[in-house]
Design a protein around this motif. Structure first.
Motif, PDB file in Angstrom:
ATOM      1  N   ASN A  31      55.537  12.822  12.084  1.00 36.96           N
ATOM      2  CA  ASN A  31      56.695  12.708  12.983  1.00 36.96           C
ATOM      3  C   ASN A  31      56.378  13.122  14.413  1.00 36.96           C
ATOM      4  OD1 ASN A  31      58.416  11.683  11.048  1.00 36.96           O
ATOM      5  ND2 ASN A  31      59.348  13.656  10.552  1.00 36.96           N
ATOM      6  N   ALA A  32      55.696  14.249  14.574  1.00 36.62           N
ATOM      7  CA  ALA A  32      55.388  14.724  15.927  1.00 36.62           C
ATOM      8  C   ALA A  32      54.455  13.748  16.646  1.00 36.62           C
ATOM      9  CB  ALA A  32      54.780  16.120  15.874  1.00 36.62           C
ATOM     10  N   PHE A  33      53.479  13.223  15.921  1.00 36.92           N
ATOM     11  CA  PHE A  33      52.554  12.244  16.517  1.00 36.92           C
ATOM     12  C   PHE A  33      53.309  11.031  17.033  1.00 36.92           C
ATOM     13  CE2 PHE A  33      50.309   8.230  15.641  1.00 36.92           C
ATOM     14  CZ  PHE A  33      49.320   8.309  16.614  1.00 36.92           C
ATOM     15  N   VAL A  34      54.183  10.460  16.195  1.00 36.38           N
ATOM     16  CA  VAL A  34      54.919   9.268  16.592  1.00 36.38           C
ATOM     17  C   VAL A  34      55.871   9.567  17.748  1.00 36.38           C
ATOM     18  CG1 VAL A  34      56.647   7.576  15.841  1.00 36.38           C
ATOM     19  CG2 VAL A  34      54.735   8.164  14.341  1.00 36.38           C
ATOM     20  N   ALA A  35      56.594  10.692  17.645  1.00 36.13           N
ATOM     21  CA  ALA A  35      57.563  11.044  18.686  1.00 36.13           C
ATOM     22  C   ALA A  35      56.894  11.213  20.041  1.00 36.13           C
ATOM     23  CB  ALA A  35      58.302  12.318  18.287  1.00 36.13           C
ATOM     24  N   GLN A  36      55.747  11.875  20.051  1.00 38.34           N
ATOM     25  CA  GLN A  36      55.061  12.139  21.318  1.00 38.34           C
ATOM     26  C   GLN A  36      54.357  10.894  21.861  1.00 38.34           C
ATOM     27  OE1 GLN A  36      52.557  15.593  20.653  1.00 38.34           O
ATOM     28  NE2 GLN A  36      54.275  16.780  19.853  1.00 38.34           N
ATOM     29  N   ARG A  37      53.754  10.127  20.986  1.00 33.93           N
ATOM     30  CA  ARG A  37      53.000   8.961  21.457  1.00 33.93           C
ATOM     31  C   ARG A  37      53.919   7.865  21.972  1.00 33.93           C
ATOM     32  NH1 ARG A  37      47.374   7.104  20.054  1.00 33.93           N
ATOM     33  NH2 ARG A  37      47.240   5.008  20.913  1.00 33.93           N
ATOM     34  N   TYR A  38      55.075   7.695  21.321  1.00 33.99           N
ATOM     35  CA  TYR A  38      55.936   6.558  21.663  1.00 33.99           C
ATOM     36  C   TYR A  38      57.247   6.964  22.325  1.00 33.99           C
ATOM     37  CZ  TYR A  38      52.550   4.168  18.761  1.00 33.99           C
ATOM     38  OH  TYR A  38      51.371   3.688  18.244  1.00 33.99           O
ATOM     39  N   GLY A  39      57.451   8.246  22.520  1.00 34.08           N
ATOM     40  CA  GLY A  39      58.624   8.707  23.250  1.00 34.08           C
ATOM     41  C   GLY A  39      59.933   8.424  22.543  1.00 34.08           C
ATOM     42  N   VAL A  40      59.936   8.558  21.209  1.00 27.01           N
ATOM     43  CA  VAL A  40      61.152   8.325  20.436  1.00 27.01           C
ATOM     44  C   VAL A  40      61.562   9.616  19.737  1.00 27.01           C
ATOM     45  CG1 VAL A  40      60.821   5.859  20.081  1.00 27.01           C
ATOM     46  CG2 VAL A  40      59.763   7.477  18.498  1.00 27.01           C
ATOM     47  N   ALA A  41      62.853   9.769  19.532  1.00 27.37           N
ATOM     48  CA  ALA A  41      63.370  10.954  18.845  1.00 27.37           C
ATOM     49  C   ALA A  41      63.404  10.706  17.346  1.00 27.37           C
ATOM     50  CB  ALA A  41      64.780  11.277  19.339  1.00 27.37           C
ATOM     51  N   LEU A  42      63.207  11.764  16.588  1.00 24.81           N
ATOM     52  CA  LEU A  42      63.344  11.688  15.140  1.00 24.81           C
ATOM     53  C   LEU A  42      64.815  11.556  14.776  1.00 24.81           C
ATOM     54  CD1 LEU A  42      62.354  11.973  12.196  1.00 24.81           C
ATOM     55  CD2 LEU A  42      62.504  14.462  12.504  1.00 24.81           C
ATOM     56  N   SER A  43      65.140  10.564  13.954  1.00 30.09           N
ATOM     57  CA  SER A  43      66.498  10.368  13.461  1.00 30.09           C
ATOM     58  C   SER A  43      66.520  10.667  11.968  1.00 30.09           C
ATOM     59  CB  SER A  43      66.970   8.930  13.706  1.00 30.09           C
ATOM     60  OG  SER A  43      67.035   8.647  15.090  1.00 30.09           O
ATOM     61  N   ALA A  44      67.404  11.574  11.554  1.00 31.93           N
ATOM     62  CA  ALA A  44      67.486  11.989  10.159  1.00 31.93           C
ATOM     63  C   ALA A  44      68.853  12.614   9.915  1.00 31.93           C
ATOM     64  CB  ALA A  44      66.369  12.976   9.824  1.00 31.93           C
ATOM     65  N   SER A  45      69.133  12.924   8.666  1.00 30.00           N
ATOM     66  CA  SER A  45      70.405  13.550   8.319  1.00 30.00           C
ATOM     67  C   SER A  45      70.398  15.035   8.668  1.00 30.00           C
ATOM     68  CB  SER A  45      70.675  13.385   6.822  1.00 30.00           C
ATOM     69  OG  SER A  45      71.774  14.168   6.417  1.00 30.00           O
ATOM     70  N   GLY A  90      49.737  20.351  12.223  1.00 30.55           N
ATOM     71  CA  GLY A  90      50.514  19.757  13.295  1.00 30.55           C
ATOM     72  C   GLY A  90      51.748  20.548  13.669  1.00 30.55           C
ATOM     73  N   GLU A  91      52.687  19.850  14.273  1.00 25.70           N
ATOM     74  CA  GLU A  91      53.909  20.457  14.761  1.00 25.70           C
ATOM     75  C   GLU A  91      55.099  20.006  13.920  1.00 25.70           C
ATOM     76  OE1 GLU A  91      54.427  19.830  19.005  1.00 25.70           O
ATOM     77  OE2 GLU A  91      52.330  19.230  19.153  1.00 25.70           O
ATOM     78  N   ILE A  92      56.148  20.813  13.949  1.00 23.74           N
ATOM     79  CA  ILE A  92      57.393  20.441  13.295  1.00 23.74           C
ATOM     80  C   ILE A  92      58.276  19.747  14.320  1.00 23.74           C
ATOM     81  CG2 ILE A  92      59.471  21.270  12.134  1.00 23.74           C
ATOM     82  CD1 ILE A  92      57.807  23.628  11.107  1.00 23.74           C
ATOM     83  N   GLU A  93      58.506  18.467  14.118  1.00 21.88           N
ATOM     84  CA  GLU A  93      59.326  17.686  15.048  1.00 21.88           C
ATOM     85  C   GLU A  93      60.801  17.889  14.715  1.00 21.88           C
ATOM     86  OE1 GLU A  93      60.168  15.261  18.248  1.00 21.88           O
ATOM     87  OE2 GLU A  93      58.240  16.113  17.612  1.00 21.88           O
ATOM     88  N   PRO A  94      61.606  18.366  15.660  1.00 21.97           N
ATOM     89  CA  PRO A  94      63.035  18.565  15.380  1.00 21.97           C
ATOM     90  C   PRO A  94      63.774  17.240  15.319  1.00 21.97           C
ATOM     91  CG  PRO A  94      62.576  18.997  17.691  1.00 21.97           C
ATOM     92  CD  PRO A  94      61.243  18.748  17.035  1.00 21.97           C
ATOM     93  N   ILE A  95      64.936  17.270  14.698  1.00 23.49           N
ATOM     94  CA  ILE A  95      65.780  16.082  14.676  1.00 23.49           C
ATOM     95  C   ILE A  95      66.387  15.881  16.066  1.00 23.49           C
ATOM     96  CG2 ILE A  95      67.807  14.973  13.656  1.00 23.49           C
ATOM     97  CD1 ILE A  95      67.404  16.674  11.194  1.00 23.49           C
ATOM     98  N   GLY A  96      66.210  14.695  16.600  1.00 23.07           N
ATOM     99  CA  GLY A  96      66.795  14.389  17.901  1.00 23.07           C
ATOM    100  C   GLY A  96      68.086  13.612  17.807  1.00 23.07           C
ATOM    101  N   HIS A  97      68.299  12.976  16.656  1.00 22.51           N
ATOM    102  CA  HIS A  97      69.517  12.181  16.455  1.00 22.51           C
ATOM    103  C   HIS A  97      69.921  12.298  14.996  1.00 22.51           C
ATOM    104  CE1 HIS A  97      72.390   8.876  16.655  1.00 22.51           C
ATOM    105  NE2 HIS A  97      71.824   8.356  15.582  1.00 22.51           N
ATOM    106  N   TYR A  98      71.161  12.703  14.757  1.00 20.93           N
ATOM    107  CA  TYR A  98      71.656  12.831  13.393  1.00 20.93           C
ATOM    108  C   TYR A  98      72.164  11.483  12.881  1.00 20.93           C
ATOM    109  CZ  TYR A  98      71.613  17.902  14.162  1.00 20.93           C
ATOM    110  OH  TYR A  98      71.240  19.207  14.432  1.00 20.93           O
ATOM    111  N   ILE A  99      71.791  11.165  11.647  1.00 17.97           N
ATOM    112  CA  ILE A  99      72.235   9.918  11.018  1.00 17.97           C
ATOM    113  C   ILE A  99      73.330  10.229  10.005  1.00 17.97           C
ATOM    114  CG2 ILE A  99      71.560   7.902   9.674  1.00 17.97           C
ATOM    115  CD1 ILE A  99      68.690   8.321  10.568  1.00 17.97           C
TER     116      ILE A  99
END
Length: 212
Positions: free
Chosen positions: A69-83, A106-115
């Motif tokens: 999650n952290a790799f994808v969020a940082q590389r592509y500038g997207v927030a993690l979406s989860a419940s 790695g890092e723990i990517e926080p939720i940026g958008h709640y689903i």
């Protein structure tokens, strides 16, 4: 909508890329890449297919589905979406890994958008609908693409099996109820892409799954 499955990490997890062929918009679902070569494989696929990452979606937040999650969020500038109901699992990620004898990485990517159940994500002109299937974890979600006829079931529903419910927050009765109410009601020809193992179909699971 097109779909590509990757087998990532030592468990292994099915990580998916969904994309619209015209707009080239894509969603990465359950980024389980643990090793650098797996991160490279995912990044190369995105680049080779000229995709724009629009969403990072999680069916749930058990550690094996979150390594990348952290790799994808940082590389592509997207927030993690989860419940939000699974947010507590992020706080215990190192302990989850330790229980399986896996070094935390790695890092723990926080939720940026709640689903929430019923939320809709779009790739091009096609919709992906979030479906709540709690039980494996409190915030387990499935992602349904009605036009393309498939659903990503996470660890709720597998081929002739269902998810474990002995992890923190798991509830066997709740899982059975949510599968019956929110997954088995989909059209029988709907292809099910689970969080582990091979795909199946809703009709097959409705008629043959011994746990249901």
């Amino acid at each position: 909508m097109k779909i590509n499955r990757f087998y990532f990490n030592m468990l292994p997890v099915n990580s998916y890329v969904l994309w619209d062929d015209e707009s080239r918009e894509c969603a990465i679902v359950d980024a389980g890449c643990y090793y650098p070569k797996e991160e490279e494989t995912l990044a190369r696929f995105i680049a080779d297919n000229r995709l724009t990452v629009k969403y990072l979606l999680a069916t749930h937040l058990h550690f094996d589905h979150c390594f990348g999650n952290a790799f994808v969020a940082q590389r592509y500038g997207v927030a993690l979406s989860a419940s939000q109901a699974d947010e507590f699992l992020l706080q215990h990620m190192p302990q989850q890994c330790q229980a399986f004898g896996i070094p935390f990485k790695g890092e723990i990517e926080p939720i940026g958008h709640y689903i929430d159940h019923g939320d809709i994500f779009t790739l091009g002109t096609e919709e992906i609908r979030a479906i709540a299937v709690p039980g494996h974890s409190p915030g387990s979600l499935a992602f349904y693409a009605p036009e393309s006829g498939f659903v990503l079931s996470g660890d709720a529903l597998f081929q002739l099996n269902i998810g474990r419910t002995d992890f923190p927050g798991g509830n066997h009765r709740q899982l059975i109820e949510s599968i019956h109410k929110n997954l088995l009601t989909l059209p029988p020809e709907t292809v099910v892409y689970p969080g582990h193992g091979p795909e199946t179909e809703i009709g097959i699971e409705r008629n043959e799954n011994p746990f249901l």
